[in-house]
Design a protein around this motif. Structure first.
Motif, PDB file in Angstrom:
ATOM      1  N   UNK A  67       0.861  -0.882   0.393  1.00 32.48           N
ATOM      2  CA  UNK A  67      -0.582  -0.138  -0.160  1.00 32.48           C
ATOM      3  C   UNK A  67       1.024   1.096   0.322  1.00 32.48           C
ATOM      4  N   UNK A  68       2.401   0.925   0.581  1.00 36.54           N
ATOM      5  CA  UNK A  68       2.962   2.230   0.356  1.00 36.54           C
ATOM      6  C   UNK A  68       3.769   2.331  -0.255  1.00 36.54           C
ATOM      7  N   UNK A  69       3.565   2.161  -1.437  1.00 34.72           N
ATOM      8  CA  UNK A  69       4.488   2.195  -2.738  1.00 34.72           C
ATOM      9  C   UNK A  69       4.174   3.920  -2.643  1.00 34.72           C
ATOM     10  N   UNK A  70       5.465   4.045  -3.257  1.00 36.14           N
ATOM     11  CA  UNK A  70       5.702   6.019  -3.759  1.00 36.14           C
ATOM     12  C   UNK A  70       6.116   6.103  -4.818  1.00 36.14           C
ATOM     13  N   UNK A  71       5.795   7.245  -5.161  1.00 35.15           N
ATOM     14  CA  UNK A  71       5.922   7.964  -7.139  1.00 35.15           C
ATOM     15  C   UNK A  71       5.749   6.705  -8.122  1.00 35.15           C
ATOM     16  N   UNK A  72       4.618   6.059  -7.678  1.00 38.50           N
ATOM     17  CA  UNK A  72       3.846   5.611  -8.651  1.00 38.50           C
ATOM     18  C   UNK A  72       3.755   6.313 -10.192  1.00 38.50           C
ATOM     19  N   UNK A  73       3.966   5.718 -10.892  1.00 40.42           N
ATOM     20  CA  UNK A  73       4.163   5.804 -12.665  1.00 40.42           C
ATOM     21  C   UNK A  73       2.829   5.582 -13.209  1.00 40.42           C
ATOM     22  N   UNK A  74       1.962   6.351 -14.389  1.00 38.17           N
ATOM     23  CA  UNK A  74       1.066   6.512 -14.677  1.00 38.17           C
ATOM     24  C   UNK A  74       1.701   5.453 -16.479  1.00 38.17           C
ATOM     25  N   UNK A  75       0.876   5.273 -17.427  1.00 34.30           N
ATOM     26  CA  UNK A  75       1.001   5.010 -18.894  1.00 34.30           C
ATOM     27  C   UNK A  75       0.835   6.765 -19.090  1.00 34.30           C
ATOM     28  N   UNK A  76       2.236   6.949 -19.711  1.00 32.70           N
ATOM     29  CA  UNK A  76       2.097   8.137 -20.705  1.00 32.70           C
ATOM     30  C   UNK A  76       1.350   9.639 -21.127  1.00 32.70           C
ATOM     31  N   UNK A  77       0.296   8.479 -22.050  1.00 33.67           N
ATOM     32  CA  UNK A  77      -0.412   9.341 -22.291  1.00 33.67           C
ATOM     33  C   UNK A  77      -1.912   9.067 -21.846  1.00 33.67           C
ATOM     34  N   UNK A 131      -0.849  -1.660 -13.371  1.00 32.12           N
ATOM     35  CA  UNK A 131      -0.456  -2.337 -14.635  1.00 32.12           C
ATOM     36  C   UNK A 131       0.902  -1.608 -15.668  1.00 32.12           C
ATOM     37  N   UNK A 132       1.236  -0.716 -15.076  1.00 28.37           N
ATOM     38  CA  UNK A 132       2.266   0.118 -15.987  1.00 28.37           C
ATOM     39  C   UNK A 132       3.437  -0.232 -14.602  1.00 28.37           C
ATOM     40  N   UNK A 133       3.511  -0.514 -13.333  1.00 28.26           N
ATOM     41  CA  UNK A 133       4.021  -0.843 -12.728  1.00 28.26           C
ATOM     42  C   UNK A 133       5.028  -2.224 -13.128  1.00 28.26           C
ATOM     43  N   UNK A 134       4.297  -3.058 -13.015  1.00 25.28           N
ATOM     44  CA  UNK A 134       4.242  -4.859 -13.592  1.00 25.28           C
ATOM     45  C   UNK A 134       4.724  -4.853 -15.124  1.00 25.28           C
ATOM     46  N   UNK A 135       4.104  -3.729 -15.537  1.00 22.23           N
ATOM     47  CA  UNK A 135       4.478  -4.105 -17.357  1.00 22.23           C
ATOM     48  C   UNK A 135       3.403  -5.161 -17.893  1.00 22.23           C
ATOM     49  N   UNK A 136       2.490  -5.163 -17.533  1.00 22.76           N
ATOM     50  CA  UNK A 136       1.540  -5.867 -17.721  1.00 22.76           C
ATOM     51  C   UNK A 136      -0.014  -5.129 -18.151  1.00 22.76           C
ATOM     52  N   UNK A 137      -0.957  -5.618 -18.792  1.00 21.48           N
ATOM     53  CA  UNK A 137      -2.238  -5.110 -19.246  1.00 21.48           C
ATOM     54  C   UNK A 137      -3.202  -5.930 -18.399  1.00 21.48           C
ATOM     55  N   UNK A 138      -4.129  -5.441 -17.376  1.00 19.29           N
ATOM     56  CA  UNK A 138      -4.918  -5.723 -16.530  1.00 19.29           C
ATOM     57  C   UNK A 138      -6.308  -5.699 -17.241  1.00 19.29           C
ATOM     58  N   UNK A 139      -6.916  -6.569 -17.146  1.00 17.65           N
ATOM     59  CA  UNK A 139      -8.428  -6.670 -17.814  1.00 17.65           C
ATOM     60  C   UNK A 139      -9.245  -6.426 -17.195  1.00 17.65           C
ATOM     61  N   UNK A 140      -9.023  -6.276 -15.663  1.00 15.76           N
ATOM     62  CA  UNK A 140     -10.165  -6.183 -15.698  1.00 15.76           C
ATOM     63  C   UNK A 140      -9.810  -6.404 -13.804  1.00 15.76           C
ATOM     64  N   UNK A 141     -10.682  -5.713 -13.041  1.00 18.81           N
ATOM     65  CA  UNK A 141     -10.116  -5.538 -11.485  1.00 18.81           C
ATOM     66  C   UNK A 141     -11.160  -6.357 -10.557  1.00 18.81           C
ATOM     67  N   UNK A 142     -11.286  -6.201  -9.373  1.00 18.25           N
ATOM     68  CA  UNK A 142     -12.023  -7.429  -8.904  1.00 18.25           C
ATOM     69  C   UNK A 142     -12.212  -6.502  -7.575  1.00 18.25           C
ATOM     70  N   UNK A 143     -13.193  -5.714  -6.762  1.00 18.86           N
ATOM     71  CA  UNK A 143     -12.806  -5.158  -5.108  1.00 18.86           C
ATOM     72  C   UNK A 143     -13.907  -5.439  -4.783  1.00 18.86           C
ATOM     73  N   UNK A 144     -12.941  -5.847  -3.274  1.00 16.85           N
ATOM     74  CA  UNK A 144     -13.767  -6.370  -2.630  1.00 16.85           C
ATOM     75  C   UNK A 144     -13.864  -5.386  -0.690  1.00 16.85           C
ATOM     76  N   UNK A 145     -15.121  -5.494  -1.207  1.00 14.03           N
ATOM     77  CA  UNK A 145     -15.157  -3.959   0.469  1.00 14.03           C
ATOM     78  C   UNK A 145     -14.375  -4.783   1.912  1.00 14.03           C
TER      79      UNK A 145
END
Length: 475
Positions: free
Chosen positions: A206-216, A271-285
């Motif tokens: 959870x405490x990963x810092x300075x995370x990047x995003x896809x350039x576009x 996805x950008x951090x791992x170098x993978x394309x994420x297809x879907x997400x599932x959020x568990x409360x």
């Protein structure tokens, strides 16, 4: 109809009626209704043979098709009709045995028993109908119909659109009635090989810092050097990885006024951090997760040492092996008091592993309604409803496949100064190892990030994947 036989006594009436409940047509044969009796027995035999064939030939694809909305609707109607038909059959079997010729006492006893028997044979069909209907309602409340572009993307002959892996982001959020927004304190990416079911669970702190995003992406334009905000007045940080969803939701202006972009922003970041394309997400409360644990009657976990929780350290999950209720299991998984994020990540895996191993079919069936209700409150996802029939057989493959995990925690990764190149290299190696000797290209990597200056890691730097319950006592 053939020649009628002489009337039967009370015991014979009850016996033949009972036999007809498990072998339709028996009473009709006894009463001389031979054509009807043989026809009923023939239909019953065909039904049994069909059920046996389905049982022997059933595979993941068949189970997946059973989650199709139209199939579930048809099954609900068919089960209801079959139950009513069996009810009517038992009563008709009783009536053709001429119970009116019995003494009054015999008529009362046999009529009462036959009525109870007719209701009893209908109950399993009613219960099955209820299970299918509740399942359909639960599935439809969690999984939504896809938009047209999504529907066109997946064709029946190749639901994975040529991909060899499916990547699903599994999130644990802390949304509650008394707090604003969602912080994703548990983030795991499940990368599943569609042929073997071999799965790698990639856990990000959870405490990963300075995370990047896809350039576009809009978030990259807002944070070209990584996700960084001024410190809070109290000195805290609101720009860690677990804050991306909440921040994106709170700032729709970044996305041209479009609201509800938290999930997309977090998927982009991970996805950008791992170098993978994420297809879907599932959020568990996470607190909905506690209700799910309560619904199955709790989970048995070995607590290695006392876990303290609460604003004033007033709560305690004592050390030892025992069955924990939902709230205690969640505090065991989530507390950071006298601990750290990385120990908590391990405890979360232990709770997940315990739930997966202890939610046996008998428990699920006996507590089905509670589990279904808890599930509706538990999950938020963008997985299309139409993809469920393909994901179910894939999930069944995963149960019998190799599941390994990698945690991006110290000393492997410095969360304050992440080595993005190393994270990607570890990810690719884990995926390659999970399906060896398959080439790592199956990981569907994105282009190399332009902001990393790290050199290629040495083989000794790459952590060996572990089983999901490794380090969990008693599992």
């Amino acid at each position: 109809m053939g020649h009628r036989t002489r009337p039967a006594g009370s015991r014979a009436v009850l016996g033949w009626t009972l036999l007809s409940a498990i072998a339709p047509g028996a009473a009709h044969l006894r009463a001389g209704w031979r054509r009807t009796g043989f026809a009923l027995l023939g239909c019953y035999a065909a039904l049994l043979l069909g059920a046996l064939w389905l049982w022997l030939s059933a595979d993941g694809d068949l189970v997946g098709k059973l989650t199709n909305d139209a199939v579930m609707t048809t099954a609900t109607i068919a089960l209801a009709v079959l139950g009513l038909a069996w009810f009517a059959l038992v009563l008709h079997s009783y009536l053709i045995l001429s119970p009116g010729k019995l003494p009054q006492a015999g008529q009362i006893v046999t009529g009462s028993v036959a009525g109870l028997l007719a209701v009893a044979v209908m109950l399993p069909f009613g219960l099955a109908t209820q299970y299918v209907w509740i399942s359909q309602e639960t599935i439809n409340s969690v999984f939504k119909e896809p938009t047209e572009p999504q529907a066109a993307r997946h064709r029946p002959e190749d639901p994975w659109a040529g991909r060899t892996r499916v990547n699903i982001l599994l999130l644990g959020g802390d949304a509650d009635d008394n707090r604003i927004g969602v912080r994703t304190d548990s983030m795991n990416m499940a990368s599943i090989d569609v042929k073997t079911g071999n799965t790698v669970l990639l856990s990000l702190p959870r405490n990963l810092e300075d995370v990047r995003f896809p350039p576009d992406s809009p978030m990259a334009r807002r944070f070209p050097q990584g996700f960084r905000l001024p410190t809070d007045p109290a000195g805290g940080r609101s720009d860690l990885l677990n804050s991306v969803w909440e921040y994106a939701d709170a700032h729709p202006e970044i996305f041209g006024g479009k609201k509800g972009q938290g999930a997309k922003a977090l998927m982009d970041a991970i996805g950008w951090t791992l170098g993978l394309k994420i297809d879907w997400y599932a959020l568990v409360n996470m607190w909905g997760f506690a209700r799910l644990i309560d619904a199955i009657g709790g989970v048995t976990i070995t607590v290695e040492r006392d876990v303290v929780f609460g604003k004033y350290n007033e709560g305690l999950v004592k050390a030892g092996t025992r069955k924990l209720k939902g709230a205690d299991a969640m505090w065991y998984a989530r507390s950071r008091t006298y601990s750290d994020d990385f120990t908590r990540m391990r405890r979360q895996r232990c709770v997940l592993g315990a739930l997966l191993t202890q939610a046996d079919p008998a428990t699920v069936l006996t507590r089905f309604n509670k589990i279904a209700l808890a599930t509706r409150e538990l999950v938020q996802t963008d997985i299309p409803r139409t993809m469920l029939e393909h994901l179910v057989p894939l999930a069944l493959k995963v149960q019998n496949a190799r599941v390994t995990s990698v945690q991006f925690v110290p000393p492997l990764i410095n969360t304050g100064y992440p080595d993005w190149g190393k994270i990607r290299a570890v990810t690719l190696k884990a995926l390659k190892d999970s399906v060896a000797p398959r080439p790592a290209a199956s990981a569907t990597p994105l282009e190399k990030p332009s902001d990393t200056t790290s050199q290629k890691p040495k083989p000794s730097d790459l952590a060996a994947p572990k089983g999901i319950t490794d380090g969990c006592s008693g599992l």
